[in-house]
Design a protein around this motif. Structure first.
Motif, mmCIF file in Angstrom:
data_model
loop_
_atom_site.group_PDB
_atom_site.id
_atom_site.type_symbol
_atom_site.label_atom_id
_atom_site.label_comp_id
_atom_site.label_asym_id
_atom_site.label_seq_id
_atom_site.Cartn_x
_atom_site.Cartn_y
_atom_site.Cartn_z
ATOM 1 N N LEU A 21 0.825 -1.205 0.000
ATOM 2 C CA LEU A 21 0.000 0.000 0.000
ATOM 3 C C LEU A 21 0.859 1.254 0.000
ATOM 4 N N PHE A 22 1.808 1.339 0.916
ATOM 5 C CA PHE A 22 2.618 2.548 1.038
ATOM 6 C C PHE A 22 3.541 2.742 -0.160
ATOM 7 N N ARG A 23 4.072 1.648 -0.679
ATOM 8 C CA ARG A 23 4.946 1.754 -1.837
ATOM 9 C C ARG A 23 4.155 2.198 -3.072
ATOM 10 N N ASN A 24 2.973 1.641 -3.236
ATOM 11 C CA ASN A 24 2.185 1.964 -4.417
ATOM 12 C C ASN A 24 1.513 3.323 -4.317
ATOM 13 N N LEU A 25 1.140 3.748 -3.122
ATOM 14 C CA LEU A 25 0.533 5.068 -2.982
ATOM 15 C C LEU A 25 1.507 6.167 -3.380
ATOM 16 N N SER A 26 2.772 5.944 -3.132
ATOM 17 C CA SER A 26 3.754 6.958 -3.514
ATOM 18 C C SER A 26 3.967 7.010 -5.029
ATOM 19 N N GLU A 27 3.582 5.950 -5.741
ATOM 20 C CA GLU A 27 3.752 5.930 -7.197
ATOM 21 C C GLU A 27 2.530 6.450 -7.954
ATOM 22 N N ILE A 28 1.402 6.634 -7.263
ATOM 23 C CA ILE A 28 0.186 7.108 -7.932
ATOM 24 C C ILE A 28 0.376 8.506 -8.521
ATOM 25 N N PRO A 29 0.919 9.492 -7.784
ATOM 26 C CA PRO A 29 1.109 10.810 -8.409
ATOM 27 C C PRO A 29 2.026 10.763 -9.630
ATOM 28 N N TYR A 30 3.061 9.936 -9.580
ATOM 29 C CA TYR A 30 3.963 9.790 -10.724
ATOM 30 C C TYR A 30 3.197 9.283 -11.944
ATOM 31 N N ALA A 31 2.362 8.256 -11.738
ATOM 32 C CA ALA A 31 1.616 7.679 -12.862
ATOM 33 C C ALA A 31 0.613 8.677 -13.428
ATOM 34 N N ILE A 32 -0.010 9.478 -12.570
ATOM 35 C CA ILE A 32 -0.973 10.468 -13.040
ATOM 36 C C ILE A 32 -0.256 11.600 -13.771
ATOM 37 N N HIS A 34 2.635 11.668 -15.298
ATOM 38 C CA HIS A 34 3.236 11.250 -16.564
ATOM 39 C C HIS A 34 2.238 10.547 -17.488
ATOM 40 N N ARG A 35 0.975 10.552 -17.106
ATOM 41 C CA ARG A 35 -0.116 9.985 -17.895
ATOM 42 C C ARG A 35 0.126 8.533 -18.269
ATOM 43 N N LYS A 36 0.560 7.753 -17.320
ATOM 44 C CA LYS A 36 0.754 6.315 -17.517
ATOM 45 C C LYS A 36 -0.479 5.611 -16.948
ATOM 46 N N TRP A 37 -1.559 5.604 -17.738
ATOM 47 C CA TRP A 37 -2.843 5.119 -17.252
ATOM 48 C C TRP A 37 -2.838 3.612 -17.020
ATOM 49 N N ASN A 38 -2.127 2.869 -17.843
ATOM 50 C CA ASN A 38 -2.059 1.422 -17.633
ATOM 51 C C ASN A 38 -1.331 1.098 -16.332
ATOM 52 N N TYR A 39 -0.280 1.828 -16.061
ATOM 53 C CA TYR A 39 0.464 1.622 -14.817
ATOM 54 C C TYR A 39 -0.396 2.016 -13.614
ATOM 55 N N LEU A 40 -1.156 3.107 -13.730
ATOM 56 C CA LEU A 40 -2.061 3.526 -12.668
ATOM 57 C C LEU A 40 -3.135 2.469 -12.430
#
Length: 94
Positions: A21-32, A34-40
Motif C-alpha cells: 500500500l505505502f509503496r504503491n501510494l507513492s507511485e500514484i502521483p507519478y503515474a498520473i 506522466h499519464r501512464k494510465w495502464n500503470y495507474l
C-alpha cells in the motif's frame, strides 16, 4: 509494484502485505503526472481488495441486516445473488 510478476494470489491483501500500500501510494502521483494510465490501473488493482474478501464482506453485511431488518436485507440478498451469478457467468468476447 513489481512489473511482470504474472498471476497474483487473490488471498494476498493489504493485511498480509501492508508495504504494498505505502509503496504503491507513492507511485500514484507519478503515474498520473506522466499519464501512464495502464500503470495507474495496475497500481489500483494491486491495492484494492480481492474478490473473495469482497464477497465475504457482502455476505457478512447480508447476515447482519437479516437479523436486524428483514426488509432492508432483501436488497443485500439480491446483490449477493447477482454478484455470484455474474462471477460464474461465462464471458465471451464479441
Amino acid at each position: 509494484m513489481k512489473r511482470g510478476t504474472g498471476y497474483q494470489n487473490p488471498w494476498i491483501t493489504l493485511s498480509t502485505a501492508p508495504h504494498l500500500l505505502f509503496r504503491n501510494l507513492s507511485e500514484i502521483p507519478y503515474a498520473i503526472f506522466h499519464r501512464k494510465w495502464n500503470y495507474l490501473d495496475k497500481i489500483l488493482q494491486e491495492i484494492s481488495p480481492s474478490r473473495p474478501f469482497f464477497m465475504i464482506g457482502i455476505l457478512i453485511g447480508t447476515i447482519f441486516f437479516t437479523f436486524f431488518d428483514g426488509w432492508f436485507s432483501l436488497k443485500w440478498w439480491l446483490l449477493l445473488f447477482i454478484i455470484i451469478l455474474f462471477m460464474h457467468w461465462p464471458y465471451r468476447m464479441p
